[in-house]
Design an enzyme around this catalytic site. Structure first.
Site, short mmCIF file in Angstrom:
data_model
loop_
_atom_site.label_atom_id
_atom_site.label_comp_id
_atom_site.label_asym_id
_atom_site.label_seq_id
_atom_site.Cartn_x
_atom_site.Cartn_y
_atom_site.Cartn_z
N ASP A 124 0.87 -1.17 0.00
CA ASP A 124 0.00 0.00 0.00
C ASP A 124 0.92 1.22 0.00
O ASP A 124 1.77 1.36 0.89
CB ASP A 124 -0.88 -0.03 1.26
CG ASP A 124 -1.80 1.17 1.40
OD1 ASP A 124 -1.42 2.29 0.98
OD2 ASP A 124 -2.90 1.01 1.96
N CYS A 127 1.49 3.25 3.23
CA CYS A 127 2.02 2.53 4.40
C CYS A 127 3.48 2.87 4.60
O CYS A 127 4.30 2.71 3.69
CB CYS A 127 1.80 1.03 4.18
SG CYS A 127 2.96 -0.05 5.02
N CYS A 130 5.87 -0.01 4.09
CA CYS A 130 5.95 -0.34 2.66
C CYS A 130 6.92 0.59 1.96
O CYS A 130 7.69 0.18 1.08
CB CYS A 130 4.56 -0.23 2.00
SG CYS A 130 3.34 -1.40 2.61
N ARG A 154 -5.06 -0.73 2.48
CA ARG A 154 -5.40 -1.02 3.88
C ARG A 154 -6.80 -0.56 4.24
O ARG A 154 -7.44 -1.13 5.13
CB ARG A 154 -4.38 -0.36 4.81
CG ARG A 154 -2.98 -0.92 4.67
CD ARG A 154 -2.01 -0.18 5.55
NE ARG A 154 -1.90 1.23 5.17
CZ ARG A 154 -1.43 2.20 5.94
NH1 ARG A 154 -1.05 1.91 7.18
NH2 ARG A 154 -1.34 3.43 5.50
#
Length: 237
Positions: A124, A127, A130, A154
């Protein structure tokens, strides 16, 4: 062990009857109750416990009684060996491997020149972890780890993450768009069919509950960020 695991082991001790290797496809399970609850049944096999069926659904692995009226969620362990063996994980890992093989063409791949491993990552762009993983992409690639990205917003199938992921997969250069999105650069919204919803549902089935979520080539699911050196250790287990 956690109480839930002990309960599952208790079931396995007193119910172990049918070898997983001899499990057969079942055609006559009554799935009406499962369908009413929103489960889409993909396959049914005899489990390691007599009278209990192993059912792969759109929501993952569940166990159902022969008459289709009782459902159990949990793990089954074979405790006849030196260490308990998680039979449920064997099934789940195989399911993840097979399903990812069917969706590999829709992944955004960062390929290592000296590829030794392939790791599928549900990601994502909003994130933080991430982004941290993506910032170290060169280190993963240098370690021989090819990263294949799958979309997993998410917040679900709406909102900024969902829109960004659609834009990434719709871009002329999805790899560049992924990098720019994870650096807070704007991505032009395209108009094309994307696999974002399909990836999201796949992650739900796999047991993804947050990002990043890593699936190794053997089907193991590792939740959360792992730096390159730690990921190599996991890959060599």
């Amino acid at each position: 062990m956690k109480i839930a695991v002990l309960k599952t082991i208790f079931v396995a001790v007193f119910g172990l009857a049918v070898s997983v290797n001899s499990a057969n496809e079942i055609d006559d399970l009554d799935t009406n109750h499962l369908q009413r609850m929103g489960f889409a049944v993909e396959s049914v096999r005899e489990s390691s416990i007599q009278g209990l069926y192993e059912v792969i659904t759109n929501q993952g692995l569940i166990y159902v009684s022969r008459d289709g009226q009782l459902l159990m969620s949990g793990r089954i362990y074979d405790i006849t060996g030196p260490q308990p063996e998680n039979l449920s994980d064997i099934t789940l890992n195989a399911m993840r491997r097979d399903n990812l093989a069917e969706h590999v063409d829709s992944a955004i791949e960062f390929k290592a020149d000296n590829e030794k491993y392939v790791v599928s990552v549900f990601t994502d762009p909003t994130c933080g972890y991430c982004r941290q993983l993506h910032q170290q992409m060169d280190s993963y690639l240098d370690a021989g780890i090819t990263i294949r990205y799958y979309a997993w917003p998410r917040s679900g199938l709406q909102g900024s993450a969902f829109n960004q992921l659609n834009a990434i997969w719709c871009a002329n250069d999805p790899k560049d768009a992924m990098t720019r999105a994870k650096s807070d650069q704007s991505i032009k919204q395209g108009n094309c069919a994307t696999p974002v919803q399909e990836h999201y549902e796949l992650g739900q089935k796999f047991g993804v509950r947050g990002t990043p979520a890593l699936v190794l080539a053997d089907g193991r699911l590792l939740p959360g960020y792992l730096p390159p050196s730690r990921l190599v250790q996991e890959l060599n287990k």
